[in-house]
Design an enzyme around this catalytic site. Structure first.
Site, mmCIF file in Angstrom:
data_model
loop_
_atom_site.group_PDB
_atom_site.id
_atom_site.type_symbol
_atom_site.label_atom_id
_atom_site.label_comp_id
_atom_site.label_asym_id
_atom_site.label_seq_id
_atom_site.Cartn_x
_atom_site.Cartn_y
_atom_site.Cartn_z
ATOM 1 N N PRO A 1 0.793 -1.061 -0.109
ATOM 2 C CA PRO A 1 -0.064 0.042 -0.081
ATOM 3 C C PRO A 1 0.778 1.263 -0.022
ATOM 4 C CG PRO A 1 -0.629 -1.456 1.770
ATOM 5 C CD PRO A 1 0.798 -2.142 1.178
ATOM 6 N N PRO A 2 0.190 2.501 -0.268
ATOM 7 C CA PRO A 2 0.989 3.756 -0.474
ATOM 8 C C PRO A 2 1.532 4.103 1.009
ATOM 9 C CG PRO A 2 -1.351 3.941 -1.090
ATOM 10 C CD PRO A 2 -1.089 2.521 -0.856
ATOM 11 N N LYS B 1 8.225 2.063 0.082
ATOM 12 C CA LYS B 1 8.989 1.506 -1.235
ATOM 13 C C LYS B 1 9.699 2.482 -1.825
ATOM 14 C CE LYS B 1 4.797 0.665 -2.901
ATOM 15 N NZ LYS B 1 3.924 1.196 -1.863
ATOM 16 N N THR B 2 9.243 3.747 -2.008
ATOM 17 C CA THR B 2 10.256 4.813 -2.679
ATOM 18 C C THR B 2 11.284 4.998 -1.776
ATOM 19 O OG1 THR B 2 8.278 5.786 -3.753
ATOM 20 C CG2 THR B 2 10.417 7.009 -3.790
ATOM 21 N N SER C 1 -13.898 -13.431 -0.787
ATOM 22 C CA SER C 1 -13.424 -13.843 0.626
ATOM 23 C C SER C 1 -14.564 -13.355 1.562
ATOM 24 C CB SER C 1 -12.330 -13.240 0.806
ATOM 25 O OG SER C 1 -12.302 -11.764 0.719
ATOM 26 N N LYS D 1 -5.041 -8.215 6.144
ATOM 27 C CA LYS D 1 -6.289 -8.461 6.685
ATOM 28 C C LYS D 1 -6.199 -8.232 8.229
ATOM 29 C CE LYS D 1 -8.820 -10.529 2.843
ATOM 30 N NZ LYS D 1 -9.130 -11.892 2.433
HETATM 31 P P1 ADP Z 1 5.618 4.358 -0.827
HETATM 32 O O1 ADP Z 1 6.628 4.517 -1.870
HETATM 33 O O2 ADP Z 1 5.669 2.994 -0.431
HETATM 34 O O3 ADP Z 1 4.390 5.077 -1.100
HETATM 35 P P2 ADP Z 1 7.275 6.124 0.742
HETATM 36 O O4 ADP Z 1 8.430 5.796 0.425
HETATM 37 O O5 ADP Z 1 6.892 7.532 0.122
HETATM 38 O O6 ADP Z 1 6.225 5.160 0.497
HETATM 39 O O7 ADP Z 1 7.042 6.508 2.287
HETATM 40 C C1 ADP Z 1 6.524 7.498 2.748
HETATM 41 C C2 ADP Z 1 7.037 8.033 4.029
HETATM 42 O O8 ADP Z 1 7.020 7.362 4.994
HETATM 43 C C3 ADP Z 1 8.682 8.378 3.388
HETATM 44 O O9 ADP Z 1 8.835 9.641 4.127
HETATM 45 C C4 ADP Z 1 9.198 7.418 4.260
HETATM 46 O O10 ADP Z 1 10.581 7.861 4.468
HETATM 47 C C5 ADP Z 1 8.538 6.923 5.448
HETATM 48 N N1 ADP Z 1 8.571 5.626 5.798
HETATM 49 C C6 ADP Z 1 7.983 4.580 5.292
HETATM 50 N N2 ADP Z 1 8.093 3.356 5.902
HETATM 51 C C7 ADP Z 1 9.272 3.705 6.541
HETATM 52 C C8 ADP Z 1 10.264 2.879 7.584
HETATM 53 N N3 ADP Z 1 10.140 1.731 7.751
HETATM 54 N N4 ADP Z 1 11.078 3.664 8.313
HETATM 55 C C9 ADP Z 1 11.223 4.922 7.984
HETATM 56 N N5 ADP Z 1 10.388 5.865 7.298
HETATM 57 C C10 ADP Z 1 9.494 5.265 6.839
#
Ligand code: ADP
Length: 830
Positions: free
Chosen positions: A388-389, A393-394, A710, A753
């Protein structure tokens, strides 16, 4: 003046009837009128042509009547009467087929042609009026009355003559087939009738008009007519002229441009500017030679620069060619960064920036380890981060790039439907550019960046080609060392790029792409993890970004929890970070306005700065209800909980389902209902009872489309609860597919879930027994809070989810029976 005509003597401009020898041409005198003023001569039959008095014209004579008549006239040394067929198509004319007005003519020497026919010149003498034919065999003879034609010029005639001359002059100017003398000739003619006849002979007129002019003996009338005809002819000629001018202008303009360009070149050289262009081209050439690039690219670039050198600096193609050359020069053909393959260095960077995400980090470290051991081994799987967002990931991608010391670039594929967006447009396209892949590589400036392809599950496809196919080529290690972009037309080596793709779900990723990728899941975080991430990363970052000092501000644990629970509802931490950021900025403002501000933020501060909470934990406030059960579902945003509501209504046995439900979910509702009907007696219900009832199933929660099997056991539970009036325990969530026989089948997305159920404050989760293995992925802390009930059959579900039976007859059934009795009563009354 000689009288013997040979063909070469025929003047070129005979069509105008303007031969200078007009007067002396024939010595044959005009016929002498008899006592009645009539003359009698052989007849010359004219088809499709008219000759006017004084005008000369060649005629073509076939053996037959005309030849005999001409021979006779020449023997008699007499003139002839030219009579005109009203319709040139008539084969065997009778006297009525001739126009009533003819012309007395003189005929010159007969010239025999090689095909057995003859030709001669004829000259008109005067108009005559046909009186009678005196002979029709073997040739025609006729008696005619010469027509007297006034020659004096009154004011009106004079004006008409001037107009005619003016018009004619203009015609001569415009019509190239008319000799210039024709106009002079017209000026010298003083007789009105003669002027018309001359002009009529010269200009092009339809046969019918020539006939009309012949038959108008009054010169004034004839003048009016010819002026009208001249005006028409002028119209046509002027239009023709205009068209010709346009064509000519086109030609002229391009010649002119060529000429001007040449001049400009000369001027530029004179001013030393031509040298600038020459120097610019030379510099480009120099850059092409000195920039490192594959030979293929260099050859293409040289070809373009040669073209450029031929052009003046202002030519329109110059821009297009320079842009193309820029692309060749700017692409990082041979620029790469050195990888840092130190695994412990990488591990520390990944940990520094991210909490948790153990699987993903481990996989990355493995990847780096393999690279460090086998540096030549290029073939590495493409990683696909799924989740999920806001689950990191990024940002993990960025950290990997930082660890490897590579450049980081990303491109979103969401909504890309056109192959050209990946691979570019051909250069023949106006405004063509390379596709997103090469654009991004240029931006990276190196040929080995970490290249993130976001939202690969949102890739579209339509008539403009399939972008997924193009993408396959990008990701395929067999092919991507020679990736061809339509614009560039030179292969670019993408094999050193490290591609990582991201997706929210894998359902809509094209299977061929799926094969190329190794999935790494980002399942979303539980509250404890979010708390940790907030404290360690989000809060310090937001404090800094809002310009505060770290020691100035602290968030109490309860404050962060409140933001998580009441101000965000998500699997990731994106909104959490946003809300924390909002609070920090409000405090920064207080600080800059020199107002006091709290240094330790508690839950009340949260409400004060962020306003009233946006999400309530509604589950806790809900009552145990009849006909309402809670499904836990998987969506692209992570897990969700989803109430299922059922109502029983008087009706006709219909099943109605609302709430943006997909087909599969509808089918599973049908299956749930069939299961109930089959087991009616077990639930104390009469199998006939459904006929007078409608069942309405509704699954609220926004207008999000919902689908999948489901929710099967949840729908069945809600329906059975509605029929038996046994309440459903509110803190139970469930997931599982149901068969007609009541067996419970396993489902996907269990981890998400479970996390969602936990987030929503549910206590018990009923799930298919065969899904228990998936629980290893669920954090222990979450499992500690939850009671998991594994089931294989619907009976077990009902046992746990519903209040025990009371043995009482359900209310709806009493109502239903009453209404049935009433309607039966009504019937018997009738
Ligand atoms: P996605 O690409 O999955 O949509 P992002 O990488 O943009 O998510 O993450 C959103 C924000 O949350 C970023 O600022 C990221 O650094 C922070 N974040 C997400 N997961 C973690 C984590 N496990 N540890 C530290 N920061 C996190």
């Amino acid at each position: 003046m000689k009288d013997d005509w040979s063909r070469s003597d025929i003047p070129e401009d005979f069509t105008t009837g303007l031969h200078q020898r007009t007067e002396e041409l024939y010595r044959v005198p005009d016929a002498e009128p008899d006592r009645d003023g009539l003359i009698e001569c052989p007849v010359f039959i004219m088809r499709d042509m008219v000759v006017y008095p004084r005008m000369i014209s060649p005629v073509f004579i076939e053996p037959g009547q005309n030849l005999l008549a001409v021979q006779e006239a020449q023997m008699e040394e007499s003139t002839m009467i030219a009579v005109v067929l009203s319709d040139g198509e008539i084969e065997d004319p009778v006297p009525e087929d001739f126009l009533p007005v003819g012309v007395e003519i003189a005929v010159g020497r007969l010239i025999s042609l090689s095909d057995g026919n003859s030709s001669a010149l004829i000259q008109g003498r005067r108009r005559v009026e046909l009186v009678e034919f005196t002979q029709t065999e073997p040739y025609y003879r006729a008696r005619v009355r010469p027509i007297y034609e006034p020659t004096e010029v009154d004011r009106q005639t004079d004006a008409l003559m001037r107009t005619a001359r003016d018009y004619f002059e203009r015609c001569v100017q415009l019509d190239r087939s008319l000799p210039d003398e024709a106009h002079l000739f017209s000026i010298n003619i003083q007789e009105p009738g003669w002027l018309v006849d001359m002009i009529a002979t010269a200009i092009s007129l339809p046969f019918k008009e020539r006939q009309t002019l012949l038959m108008l003996p009054d010169p004034t009338e004839r003048l009016k007519r010819i002026n009208w005809l001249l005006a028409q002819e002028l119209d046509v000629l002027e239009l023709e002229d205009e068209i010709q001018n346009q064509v000519q202008n086109e030609v002229d303009r391009s010649q002119r441009e060529f000429y001007l360009r040449e001049q400009m070149k000369a001027i530029q050289t004179e001013l030393g500017e031509g040298d600038i262009w020459v120097r610019e081209v030379a510099e480009l050439r120099e850059r092409i030679e000195s920039t490192e690039m594959p030979e293929e690219a260099r050859l293409a670039a040289r070809k373009e620069i040669d073209r450029l050198a031929q052009m003046p600096s202002m030519a329109p193609e110059v821009g297009i060619i320079r842009t193309y050359l820029d692309w060749i020069l700017e692409l990082p053909w041979a620029v790469s960064t050195e990888d840092n393959l130190d695994v412990s260095h990488a591990a520390s960077i990944l940990d520094q920036n991210h909490f948790g995400l153990k699987d993903a980090k481990d996989r990355i470290l493995e990847y780096i380890a393999v690279r460090s051991l086998k540096p030549k081994r290029m073939r590495q799987p493409i990683l696909c981060f799924v989740g999920p967002p806001g689950t990191g990931k990024t940002s993990l991608g960025q950290s990997i790039a930082a660890a490897l010391e590579r450049k980081f670039v990303r491109v979103s594929l969401g909504g890309v439907r056109d192959e050209a967006e990946i691979r570019g447009h051909r250069r023949t396209y106006i405004g063509a550019l390379p596709g997103r892949i090469l654009q991004t590589i240029r931006r990276a400036g190196t040929n080995n960046p970490l290249f993130m392809l976001d939202e690969i599950d949102k890739l579209g496809a339509d008539f403009r080609g399939d972008p997924a196919a193009a993408l396959l080529e990008v990701l395929d290690p067999e092919q991507n060392n020679a990736f061809s972009d339509h614009y560039l037309e030179i292969p670019f080596d993408l094999s050193k790029v490290m591609f990582i793709t991201t997706a929210n779900g894998i359902g809509s990723i094209p299977p061929a792409l799926m094969d190329r990728m190794e999935l790494i899941e980002f399942p979303g975080y539980i509250e404890e993890e979010k708390l940790e991430i907030a404290n360690r990363f989000l809060i310090p970052r937001q404090i800094e970004e809002s310009g505060l000092e770290e020691h100035e501000l602290q968030f109490q644990e309860q404050a962060v929890r409140r933001i998580i629970r009441e101000y965000t509802y998500e699997a990731g931490v994106r909104n959490l970070e946003r809300e924390i950021g909002r609070m920090c900025r409000k405090i920064a403002r207080l600080k800059s306005e020199k107002k006091g501000f709290p240094h330790r933020l508690n839950p009340q501060h949260v409400e004060k700065f962020l306003g009233p909470p946006q999400f309530f934990q509604t589950e806790a406030e809900r009552q145990d209800e009849i006909g309402v059960a809670t499904a836990v579902a998987w969506t692209e945003n992570g897990g969700e909980i989803m109430p299922v509501e059922v109502l029983i209504l008087e009706g006709k046995g219909n099943l109605q389902i609302t709430g943006q439900i997909g087909e599969v979910m509808q089918e599973s509702a049908q299956a749930a209902l069939s299961y109930l009907k089959w087991h009616s007696r077990d639930f104390g219900l009469d199998p006939e009872v459904y006929e007078g009832l409608d069942i309405h199933i509704h699954i609220p929660e926004g207008a999000i489309p919902k689908d999948g099997p489901s929710a099967g056991i949840t729908i069945a539970t809600a329906i059975i609860s509605a029929f038996t009036e046994r309440r459903v325990y509110k803190e139970i969530g469930m997931t599982g597919e149901i068969t007609l026989r009541g067996r419970v089948l396993p489902v996907g997305g269990v981890r998400e879930k479970v996390l969602a159920a936990h987030r929503a404050g549910l206590r018990t989760i009923i799930m298919p027994e065969r899904n228990q293995k998936d629980l290893v992925d669920v954090p222990k802390r979450v499992l500690a809070d939850l009671k998991i009930v594994p089931v294989t059959h619907m009976d077990q579900v009902l046992e746990v989810a519903l209040y025990p039976p009371t043995g009482e007859k359900p209310e709806w059934l009493k109502r239903h029976n009453r209404s049935e009795e009433e309607s039966e009563g009504e019937e018997s009354n009738e």
